[in-house]
Write a protein that holds these residues in place. Structure first.
Motif, PDB file in Angstrom:
ATOM      1  N   PRO A 287      28.987  25.710 -45.689  1.00  0.00           N
ATOM      2  CA  PRO A 287      28.097  24.602 -45.329  1.00  0.00           C
ATOM      3  C   PRO A 287      27.889  23.646 -46.504  1.00  0.00           C
ATOM      4  O   PRO A 287      27.910  24.071 -47.666  1.00  0.00           O
ATOM      5  N   ASN A 288      27.772  22.390 -46.191  1.00  0.00           N
ATOM      6  CA  ASN A 288      27.432  21.341 -47.153  1.00  0.00           C
ATOM      7  C   ASN A 288      28.511  21.018 -48.190  1.00  0.00           C
ATOM      8  O   ASN A 288      28.233  20.312 -49.159  1.00  0.00           O
ATOM      9  N   ALA A 289      29.732  21.520 -47.978  1.00  0.00           N
ATOM     10  CA  ALA A 289      30.803  21.211 -48.936  1.00  0.00           C
ATOM     11  C   ALA A 289      31.172  19.729 -48.872  1.00  0.00           C
ATOM     12  O   ALA A 289      31.742  19.177 -49.813  1.00  0.00           O
ATOM     13  N   VAL A 306      26.531  13.348 -41.077  1.00  0.00           N
ATOM     14  CA  VAL A 306      26.490  13.839 -42.463  1.00  0.00           C
ATOM     15  C   VAL A 306      25.022  13.934 -42.860  1.00  0.00           C
ATOM     16  O   VAL A 306      24.247  12.995 -42.628  1.00  0.00           O
ATOM     17  N   SER A 307      24.627  15.085 -43.414  1.00  0.00           N
ATOM     18  CA  SER A 307      23.240  15.185 -43.882  1.00  0.00           C
ATOM     19  C   SER A 307      23.159  16.246 -44.980  1.00  0.00           C
ATOM     20  O   SER A 307      24.040  17.107 -45.070  1.00  0.00           O
ATOM     21  N   PRO A 308      22.104  16.187 -45.805  1.00  0.00           N
ATOM     22  CA  PRO A 308      21.973  17.195 -46.868  1.00  0.00           C
ATOM     23  C   PRO A 308      21.627  18.576 -46.319  1.00  0.00           C
ATOM     24  O   PRO A 308      21.636  19.564 -47.061  1.00  0.00           O
ATOM     25  N   GLU A 309      21.322  18.664 -45.037  1.00  0.00           N
ATOM     26  CA  GLU A 309      20.909  19.945 -44.460  1.00  0.00           C
ATOM     27  C   GLU A 309      22.126  20.835 -44.173  1.00  0.00           C
ATOM     28  O   GLU A 309      23.017  20.434 -43.422  1.00  0.00           O
ATOM     29  N   PRO A 310      22.220  22.026 -44.739  1.00  0.00           N
ATOM     30  CA  PRO A 310      23.361  22.894 -44.441  1.00  0.00           C
ATOM     31  C   PRO A 310      23.345  23.319 -42.972  1.00  0.00           C
ATOM     32  O   PRO A 310      22.270  23.579 -42.426  1.00  0.00           O
TER      33      PRO A 310
HETATM   34  K   LIG Z   1      25.359  19.127 -44.006  1.00  0.00           K
END
Ligand SMILES: [K+]
Ligand SMILES: Nc1nc2c(ncn2[C@@H]2O[C@H](COP(=O)(O)OP(=O)(O)OP(=O)(O)O)[C@@H](O)[C@H]2O)c(=O)[nH]1
Ligand SMILES: [Mg+2]
Length: 521
Positions: A287-289, A306-310
Motif C-alpha cells: 500500500p501507498n507505494a 491517489v491519496s495518502p491513505e494506505p
Molecule cells: K494510497
C-alpha cells in the motif's frame, strides 16, 4: 437501344441536356458481377473524402458523372466537374482516378472520387452513383458533345445493363481476395492495419500485409509438396533402378527440419497475439507505494484515486494505453497486505488473481520505506518468486521500480545494496520516467515480439491452430512403416498451411475475417 438513345441525345445536344430512360426489367442481380460503391474515408466533415467504385460499370459511372465521352488516363489524378446525372446540377470539382482492372486494388475496374469532404457533397455523389440503377439511365450531355463519332464510347456492353449498389462491409477487400490480389493473411494484415492504434501494431500489420507470413507458409507448403512427391515416387517406382538413391531419406530430413521450424514459431505464438490485442501489465506493490500515481502517469489520465491513505485502491482498474509504442492493458491493483478488513481483503485477493494473468509485472516499492515489513515481505514473496524463474521458462516478466526517489537525500546511502536490478522513479517530479519507458519498451518487445525484426508473428488463434494442425499431422509421418499413411500425413499437413493463407477456406472463416472491415474497405 443504346445507339438509338445516343442518336437522340446527340441531336438534342446543343446545351446541357438531360436524358433519362427507365427500365422495368432486366435489372442486374446484386452479386459478384455488380458494381459497388461506398465512402472509403471516415464519416463526418473533413478536407477530402474518398468515394470508390468497383465493378464493370465503374468506367460508365465515371463518364456519366463527369459528363465526358472519354475516360481520364489510367492511374493519374485528373480534375473534373462532377454533376448529378439526372438534374445536371454540379456537385463538386473533384480529383478522379481511373483504375482499369486487373491493375487495381480489387482486380476489377475501379474509380476513386476525391471530393471535398462536406457531408452534402459526399451524400450528393453517393446519391448520384445510387441513381445509376439498372432501371434508370440518365445522361447529362455537355455542351458541344454531339456528333456520331463518340457514339460507341457511350454504348454499354452488349446485352448487359449493369447498375451500381452500395457496398457491404469489407466487400472491396473480399473482391480483392476473390481475384487473387491478397491472400488471407494479407487480408488480416490489412484489417489489423486499419485497426492499428500503436506503432508496434502498425509495423506488424504492415509486415503481414506485405505478405511475410503468407510467404513463409507458402515456402513450408512447397517443402511438403516436394516431400510428398518423393514419397509418391517411391510408392510408384520404389523397385525401379532408375529412382534416385536416398529419395525417402531426403524427404525425411526436410520434414524433420520443418517440424523444428513450426515448433519454434508455435512457441512464439502468444507474442503475436499479445501484440494484436494488448499485453497485460499489472502494477503491484505494498500500500501507498505510488501504484495509482504511476498508472495515472502512464495513461496520462486520472484513472485511479491517489491519496495518502494506505488501502485506497480496492478494485482492479484496467485501462488500455500505448506504452512505448506497444498496446497494453494496464491494471492498477490494491496494495498487498494482510490483516485488514473484509473489503480490502477482497481487493488483495483480486490483485493476486490479476497478478497471475500478467505478462509483465510492474513491481513498485516506496524507495524511502524499503525497511518496512510490507516492503520486505513483498520483496521476499512476489519479486523473489518471479525473479527466481528464468525468463525462458516463464512467460511472466518483472520490472522492479523504486518510487518516491525525491524523498531520498542526495547525500544519503542509495537503496539497499542487496536489491535485485531496479529503476528509480519519482511520480511526483517525473524524474526517471524516460528510463522507465525505455525499460518498458525492451520488456514489451520481449513480451509481444519486436515487429521491426525477426520472423513474422502469428497474430491470431487461427494461425496457431493451423500450424499446430500441421505439426500434429507431421507427427503421423513415419515413412519407414506405411508409405501410403506417410503420404496422407503430408497431405493433411499441407492442407493446414494452404488453409492458413486462404486456400480451400470455408465461407464461415471468410465471413469472420471480413466482419472486421468497415464499409468502403
Ligand atoms: K494510497
Ligand atoms: N513524495 C512523493 N510522493 C508520492 C510519489 N508518488 C506518489 N506519492 C504519494 O504517495 C501517496 C500514495 O500514492 P498512491 O498513488 O495512492 O499509492 P498506491 O500505491 O496506489 O496506494 P494504495 O492504492 O493505497 O495501495 C499519495 O499521497 C501520493 O501523492 C512520489 O514520487 N513522491
Ligand atoms: Mg492505489
Amino acid at each position: 437501344m443504346w445507339r438509338g438513345l445516343w442518336t437522340l441525345a446527340a441531336q438534342a445536344a446543343r446545351g446541357p441536356r438531360r436524358l433519362c430512360t427507365r427500365r422495368s426489367s432486366g435489372a442486374a442481380a446484386p452479386g459478384s458481377g455488380a458494381t459497388i460503391f461506398a465512402l472509403s474515408s471516415g464519416q463526418g466533415r473533413c478536407g477530402i473524402a474518398v468515394i470508390r467504385t468497383s465493378g464493370p460499370s465503374s468506367g460508365h459511372a465515371l463518364r456519366i458523372l463527369t459528363a465526358a465521352r472519354d475516360l481520364p488516363p489510367a492511374r493519374h489524378a485528373s480534375l473534373r466537374l462532377l454533376s448529378d446525372p439526372c438534374s445536371g446540377e454540379p456537385l463538386d470539382r473533384a480529383l478522379v482516378l481511373w483504375f482499369p482492372g486487373p491493375r487495381s486494388f480489387t482486380g476489377e475496374d475501379c474509380v476513386e472520387f476525391h471530393v471535398h469532404g462536406g457531408p452534402a457533397v459526399v451524400s450528393g455523389v453517393l446519391q448520384a452513383l445510387g441513381e445509376l440503377q439498372p432501371w434508370v439511365r440518365c445522361l447529362v450531355l455537355p455542351m458541344g458533345l454531339g456528333g456520331d463519332q463518340g457514339a460507341s464510347d457511350w454504348d454499354l456492353p452488349a446485352g448487359s445493363v449493369p447498375g451500381l449498389r452500395p457496398a457491404e462491409a469489407g466487400e472491396f477487400t473480399r473482391r480483392a481476395f476473390a481475384n487473387g490480389k491478397l491472400n488471407l493473411t494479407e487480408v488480416e494484415g490489412l484489417a489489423d492495419l486499419i485497426h492499428a492504434e500503436t506503432e508496434a501494431q502498425r509495423r506488424q500489420a504492415l509486415r503481414q500485409l506485405d505478405g511475410e507470413l503468407g510467404h513463409l507458409c507458402r515456402g513450408w507448403a512447397e517443402t511438403l509438396t516436394k516431400a510428398l512427391a518423393h514419397v509418391e515416387a517411391y510408392i510408384d517406382f520404389g523397385e525401379d533402378d532408375n529412382l534416385e538413391e536416398g529419395v525417402l531419406e531426403q524427404a525425411d530430413i526436410e520434414v524433420r527440419a520443418l517440424e523444428v521450424a513450426l515448433g519454434a514459431h508455435l512457441r512464439d505464438a502468444r507474442r503475436g497475439q499479445r501484440l494484436r490485442s494488448g499485453a497485460h501489465v499489472v502494477v503491484t506493490g505494498p500500500p501507498n507505494a505510488g501504484k495509482s500515481s504511476l498508472v495515472n502517469l502512464l495513461s496520462r489520465k486520472p484513472v485511479s484515486i491517489v491519496s495518502p491513505e494506505p488501502g485506497t485502491t480496492r478494485d482492479v482498474l484496467e485501462t488500455p494505453v500505448d506504452l512505448a509504442g506497444f498496446p497494453v492493458l494496464l491494471s492498477d491493483t490494491a496494495g498487498l497486505r494482510e490483516g485488514v478488513g473484509p473489503v480490502e481483503q477482497e481487493g488483495v485477493r483480486r490483485a493476486r488473481e490479476r497478478l497471475e494473468q500478467a505478462d509483465l509485472i510492474l513491481a513498485m516499492l516506496d524507495a524511502s520505506d524499503l525497511a518496512s515489513p510490507s516492503s520486505c515481505n513483498f520483496l521476499a514473496t512476489v519479486v523473489a518468486s518471479v525473479g527466481a524463474r528464468s525468463p525462458s521458462d516463464s512467460s511472466q516478466r518483472l520490472l522492479l521500480v523504486l518510487n518516491k526517489s525525491d524523498l531520498l537525500s542526495p547525500e544519503g546511502p542509495g537503496p539497499r545494496p542487496d536489491l535485485p536490478p531496479h529503476l528509480l522513479l519519482s511520480c511526483l517530479t517525473g524524474e526517471g520516467l524516460d528510463g522507465l519507458l525505455e525499460a518498458l519498451r525492451k520488456e514489451l518487445a520481449a513480451v509481444c515480439g519486436d515487429p521491426s525484426t525477426g520472423s513474422p508473428l502469428l497474430t491470431r488463434a487461427r494461425h496457431q491452430h493451423h500450424l499446430q494442425g500441421c505439426l500434429d499431422a507431421l507427427s503421423h509421418y513415419k515413412p519407414s512403416k506405411d508409405l501410403a499413411l506417410a503420404a496422407e500425413a503430408l497431405r493433411v499437413a499441407r492442407g493446414h498451411l494452404t488453409r492458413l493463407t486462404g486456400g480451400g477456406g470455408t465461407e464461415e472463416i471468410l465471413d469472420i475475417i471480413f466482419r472486421d472491415f468497415c464499409v468502403g474497405k
